[in-house]
Structure formats: C-alpha cells, structure tokens
Design a protein around this motif. Structure first.
Motif, PDB file in Angstrom:
ATOM      1  N   ASP A 195       4.594   7.395   3.654  1.00 15.86           N
ATOM      2  CA  ASP A 195       4.148   8.609   4.359  1.00 15.86           C
ATOM      3  C   ASP A 195       2.746   8.994   3.547  1.00 15.86           C
ATOM      4  OD1 ASP A 195       3.437  10.924   5.403  1.00 15.86           O
ATOM      5  OD2 ASP A 195       5.408  12.040   5.256  1.00 15.86           O
ATOM      6  N   PRO A 196       1.784   8.585   4.014  1.00 12.09           N
ATOM      7  CA  PRO A 196       0.234   8.826   3.317  1.00 12.09           C
ATOM      8  C   PRO A 196       0.024  10.408   3.333  1.00 12.09           C
ATOM      9  CG  PRO A 196       0.062   6.892   4.871  1.00 12.09           C
ATOM     10  CD  PRO A 196       1.456   7.457   5.203  1.00 12.09           C
ATOM     11  N   ARG A 197       0.624  11.240   4.212  1.00  7.78           N
ATOM     12  CA  ARG A 197       0.224  12.542   4.085  1.00  7.78           C
ATOM     13  C   ARG A 197       1.081  13.196   2.854  1.00  7.78           C
ATOM     14  NH1 ARG A 197       3.401  14.333   9.225  1.00  7.78           N
ATOM     15  NH2 ARG A 197       5.089  13.362   8.282  1.00  7.78           N
ATOM     16  N   THR A 198       1.775  12.732   2.083  1.00  6.98           N
ATOM     17  CA  THR A 198       2.419  13.146   1.037  1.00  6.98           C
ATOM     18  C   THR A 198       2.290  12.237  -0.109  1.00  6.98           C
ATOM     19  OG1 THR A 198       4.586  12.568   1.519  1.00  6.98           O
ATOM     20  CG2 THR A 198       3.965  14.623   2.219  1.00  6.98           C
ATOM     21  N   GLU A 199       2.002  11.143  -0.184  1.00  8.00           N
ATOM     22  CA  GLU A 199       1.975  10.050  -1.013  1.00  8.00           C
ATOM     23  C   GLU A 199       0.366   9.326  -1.139  1.00  8.00           C
ATOM     24  OE1 GLU A 199       6.625   8.922  -0.666  1.00  8.00           O
ATOM     25  OE2 GLU A 199       4.990   7.461  -0.883  1.00  8.00           O
ATOM     26  N   PRO A 200      -0.103   8.992  -2.312  1.00 11.52           N
ATOM     27  CA  PRO A 200      -1.246   8.382  -2.292  1.00 11.52           C
ATOM     28  C   PRO A 200      -1.153   6.783  -1.593  1.00 11.52           C
ATOM     29  CG  PRO A 200      -0.544   9.018  -4.579  1.00 11.52           C
ATOM     30  CD  PRO A 200       0.528   9.043  -3.687  1.00 11.52           C
ATOM     31  N   VAL A 201      -2.177   6.171  -0.932  1.00 11.10           N
ATOM     32  CA  VAL A 201      -2.428   5.144  -0.355  1.00 11.10           C
ATOM     33  C   VAL A 201      -2.712   4.370  -1.728  1.00 11.10           C
ATOM     34  CG1 VAL A 201      -3.414   3.632   1.293  1.00 11.10           C
ATOM     35  CG2 VAL A 201      -2.677   5.903   1.834  1.00 11.10           C
ATOM     36  N   ASN A 202      -2.252   3.310  -1.946  1.00 12.42           N
ATOM     37  CA  ASN A 202      -2.593   2.412  -3.482  1.00 12.42           C
ATOM     38  C   ASN A 202      -2.936   1.180  -2.873  1.00 12.42           C
ATOM     39  OD1 ASN A 202      -2.849   1.294  -5.898  1.00 12.42           O
ATOM     40  ND2 ASN A 202      -1.344   2.668  -6.771  1.00 12.42           N
ATOM     41  N   ILE A 203      -4.221   0.526  -3.029  1.00 14.31           N
ATOM     42  CA  ILE A 203      -4.552  -0.668  -2.643  1.00 14.31           C
ATOM     43  C   ILE A 203      -4.998  -1.621  -3.756  1.00 14.31           C
ATOM     44  CG2 ILE A 203      -5.880  -2.323  -0.959  1.00 14.31           C
ATOM     45  CD1 ILE A 203      -6.027   0.309   0.748  1.00 14.31           C
ATOM     46  N   THR A 204      -4.465  -2.553  -4.216  1.00 13.36           N
ATOM     47  CA  THR A 204      -5.033  -3.415  -5.270  1.00 13.36           C
ATOM     48  C   THR A 204      -5.388  -4.845  -4.679  1.00 13.36           C
ATOM     49  OG1 THR A 204      -3.795  -2.081  -6.679  1.00 13.36           O
ATOM     50  CG2 THR A 204      -4.456  -4.067  -7.548  1.00 13.36           C
ATOM     51  N   ILE A 205      -6.293  -5.068  -4.952  1.00 13.98           N
ATOM     52  CA  ILE A 205      -6.845  -6.593  -4.632  1.00 13.98           C
ATOM     53  C   ILE A 205      -7.041  -7.395  -5.892  1.00 13.98           C
ATOM     54  CG2 ILE A 205      -8.589  -7.971  -3.352  1.00 13.98           C
ATOM     55  CD1 ILE A 205      -9.420  -5.618  -1.666  1.00 13.98           C
ATOM     56  N   THR A 206      -6.481  -8.575  -6.102  1.00 10.84           N
ATOM     57  CA  THR A 206      -6.560  -9.334  -7.353  1.00 10.84           C
ATOM     58  C   THR A 206      -6.959 -10.626  -6.634  1.00 10.84           C
ATOM     59  OG1 THR A 206      -4.001  -9.901  -7.179  1.00 10.84           O
ATOM     60  CG2 THR A 206      -4.640  -7.876  -8.323  1.00 10.84           C
ATOM     61  N   GLU A 207      -7.058 -11.578  -7.692  1.00 12.04           N
ATOM     62  CA  GLU A 207      -7.657 -12.644  -7.459  1.00 12.04           C
ATOM     63  C   GLU A 207      -8.894 -12.844  -6.549  1.00 12.04           C
ATOM     64  OE1 GLU A 207      -3.855 -15.915  -8.029  1.00 12.04           O
ATOM     65  OE2 GLU A 207      -3.711 -14.386  -6.345  1.00 12.04           O
ATOM     66  N   PHE A 208      -9.577 -11.882  -6.541  1.00 14.40           N
ATOM     67  CA  PHE A 208     -10.712 -11.792  -5.695  1.00 14.40           C
ATOM     68  C   PHE A 208     -11.521 -12.908  -5.991  1.00 14.40           C
ATOM     69  CE2 PHE A 208     -15.219 -10.453  -4.695  1.00 14.40           C
ATOM     70  CZ  PHE A 208     -14.928 -10.070  -3.223  1.00 14.40           C
ATOM     71  N   GLY A 209     -11.735 -13.671  -7.114  1.00 15.04           N
ATOM     72  CA  GLY A 209     -12.604 -14.560  -7.340  1.00 15.04           C
ATOM     73  C   GLY A 209     -12.281 -16.045  -6.511  1.00 15.04           C
ATOM     74  N   ARG A 210     -11.266 -16.104  -5.944  1.00 23.01           N
ATOM     75  CA  ARG A 210     -10.736 -17.240  -5.101  1.00 23.01           C
ATOM     76  C   ARG A 210     -11.086 -17.083  -3.706  1.00 23.01           C
ATOM     77  NH1 ARG A 210      -4.486 -18.811  -6.450  1.00 23.01           N
ATOM     78  NH2 ARG A 210      -5.273 -20.649  -5.111  1.00 23.01           N
ATOM     79  N   TYR A 211     -11.518 -15.870  -3.377  1.00 26.23           N
ATOM     80  CA  TYR A 211     -12.361 -15.626  -2.337  1.00 26.23           C
ATOM     81  C   TYR A 211     -13.696 -15.709  -2.243  1.00 26.23           C
ATOM     82  CZ  TYR A 211      -7.725 -13.480  -0.374  1.00 26.23           C
ATOM     83  OH  TYR A 211      -6.529 -13.201  -0.100  1.00 26.23           O
ATOM     84  N   LEU A 212     -14.369 -16.252  -3.329  1.00 28.56           N
ATOM     85  CA  LEU A 212     -15.829 -16.307  -3.136  1.00 28.56           C
ATOM     86  C   LEU A 212     -16.207 -17.724  -2.820  1.00 28.56           C
ATOM     87  CD1 LEU A 212     -16.393 -15.027  -7.169  1.00 28.56           C
ATOM     88  CD2 LEU A 212     -16.726 -13.855  -4.718  1.00 28.56           C
TER      89      LEU A 212
END
Length: 338
Positions: A195-212
C-alpha cells in the motif's frame, strides 16, 4: 386514629431520609481510593496494538508538528483487521517523532488524570522506548506483536522488464509502474498488502554497470532526472500526465534518492555507474491525489547524447511478483502506567 397514623408515618419518613443520607458517610472509609493502573495499561495496549489510529488516510503518522492537532488516536496496527500486527512506519513515528507527554496522554492513554507512562517495543531489530523511568509500583501490560515492514523492488541485471527499442540518440527512459488497482486488491490480506499510501515505495537498482554500453566503453551514464506521472484508466481517453513536484529540492520527508551512495535531488544530471536507490515516502504519495484506480509511473531518464551510454529502458512492474515482501518481525510491546 387517622391523625395518629399521619404523625407516625411522617416521623418514620423523616427518620428514613436521615438514615439514607448518613449511609454514604458511614461507608466512605470502606471505599477504595486507588486507581486500577493495570486496567489503564490494558486499555492503552489494546489501542496501540489493535487500532490503526485516526485519521486512517492520509494516516496520522504523516502529520507534521504543525498539524498534529488533527491526530485523534495514535494506533500502531496495520489495520483493524490485523490486531497485533503493527506497521513499521507507525512505530517509527510513534517513538521517533515530535510528540510531547501531553500528546501521548491525550492521543494514546485517554486518561482524565495526567498519568505517567513508559512505552517500549523490543525485538532483534527494534529497540524503542519513550516515557519516564519505572517507579516501584505501576500498572503493566505486555503484548506479543509482529511488525510489517515495507517491500523492496530489487532490480538487478537478471530482473525482467519490458524493454523498448529506441533510436541510438534517444534518451533512455526506465519506468517503474505502480498499478493501484492491483496493489490494493482486497483479496490480499492487509498484513501482506503493498500500500504506497501508507508505506514507502522502495526501488533499488543494482548492477547498473552491466546495463552500460560496452561498445562505447562507457564507465557511467548520466541520470538526467526522475519524474512522476499518473493516469486514471477509468476516464475516457486516459493518458499519463506529469505530477508537479519540487524535483530540484532535496526533501527527506518526501523522498530520498541516492546515486552510488551519494544523496541527490530528483534532477541530479549526474553520472551513475553502480547503483540507484529511491525511497518515495507516503507523505509524497498522499499529495499526488491517487486512488484505488490510479496508475503511477516513476520514470528514470538517462541522456548522454550520441551514443547513449546505457541501454536500460522499458517498464518494470512494481507488483506482488517483483517486490520482495519481508516476513513479519516478532516483537514485544510493553505499556506501563502509573
């Protein structure tokens, strides 16, 4: 005989009235003058562990110091349907906020006298306490509870999302999409609901270097901005519109954005080579005027001109398949009143 009866009955009634009026005074020494502090502690424990508080939405824990008078109750439960399952955001606000002793008395204890108190929540992950040191005698209640923590979208190189084909010169746009009609599905129990209305929306992008872009020998890519867009699918010809927001102002009460461990606003225009972390707080979600039919897009735009240094683009669904929901954490809630 009639006169004698009337005089006698009058004397009897006067004597009865005098006796009745004297009885409370005779028994005053037998009455208990103590307060049942255990009962007060029990009632307070019920409010904290079984009630989500009021207002419910926007929830009371979002209120700032200037608006705390709008809070009527400070319950910690995730919902009324989930007694003894507490919401971590409510717990954090209750123990780590700006509330005074009078606030706790008027919004959690509800006593007619100025009770002293001590609230604590203990577990392997939580160690909270507020109030006065415990005296020799006090009312007490202990409740076994569980803590519901927000989910996290961990996006790594192996994560699946719908990639789009773009011209080599076009900016790359990576979208995280929240469909509220799916997230707020009533068939999902409140203890496990996202429920984003009562809890934080948590987005973590890792291994970004592999998308370069390896062909361009790119070592990083420039994150130009992070923007928010919303759509109501129930209206005729629905379309996404950009949400006005203070994108160039850091505000930890609304969000946090970290690039390779360094904090930034939502218009960083800065290079990133390994990780991106965005936490969107419920306070921000509440000002977006979203409802159970809304769709929210969080768009990360990368732009380095020609050639683009990253090929990360497409749409990632923030849903029950992709968000990691933590197990409920056991804890002990203790309430002491005197």
């Amino acid at each position: 005989m009639s006169l004698d009866f009337l005089v006698g009955f009058t004397i009897f009634m006067l004597a009865l009235i005098m006796v009745v009026s004297m009885v409370p005074g005779l028994l005053v020494g037998l009455q208990s003058s103590g307060i049942d502090y255990d009962a007060v502690a029990y009632r307070t424990g019920v409010i904290l562990a079984e009630d989500p508080g009021w207002p419910v939405y926007p929830p009371w824990e979002m209120k700032t110091d200037a608006y705390k008078d709008e809070i009527e109750r400070m319950g910690l439960a995730a919902s009324k349907e989930t007694p003894n399952i507490l919401l971590s955001t409510k717990v954090d606000a209750f123990f780590n906020s700006f509330f005074t002793a009078d606030d706790y008395r008027s919004k959690a204890i509800f006593g007619d006298i100025p009770y002293s108190y001590n609230f604590s929540l203990r577990s392997e992950d939580y160690n909270y306490a507020t109030g006065d040191p415990l005296p020799p005698g006090y009312g007490y209640i202990r409740r076994a509870v569980k803590i519901k923590e927000p989910g996290v979208a961990n996006i790594s190189y192996n994560s699946s999302f719908n990639e789009t084909t773009l011209d080599p010169s076009e900016p790359r746009v990576f979208t995280v999409r929240l469909d509220f009609s799916q997230l707020l599905d009533p068939s999902v129990g409140p203890a496990y609901r996202i429920d984003p209305r009562t809890e934080p929306v948590n987005i973590t992008i890792t291994e970004f270097g592999r998308y370069l872009n390896a062909t361009a020998s790119a070592e990083n890519a420039t994150l130009r901005d992070v923007t928010f867009w919303k759509m109501d699918p129930t209206v005729p010809m629905p379309r996404f519109t950009r949400i006005p927001f203070s994108y160039n102002t850091e505000d930890p009460d609304l969000y946090t954005l970290s690039l390779d461990g360094n904090s930034s606003d939502l218009k960083p225009n800065a290079p990133v080579n390994s990780s991106i972390s965005l936490v969107l707080k419920p306070v921000a979600t509440s000002i977006f005027t979203l409802d159970q039919n809304s769709v929210l897009d969080i768009r990360f735009t990368f732009d380095d001109g020609v050639p683009q240094r990253t090929f990360m683009n497409g749409t990632y669904l923030y849903d029950y398949d992709n968000v990691t929901i933590a197990d409920l954490k056991p804890a002990v809630l203790e309430v002491a009143i005197w």
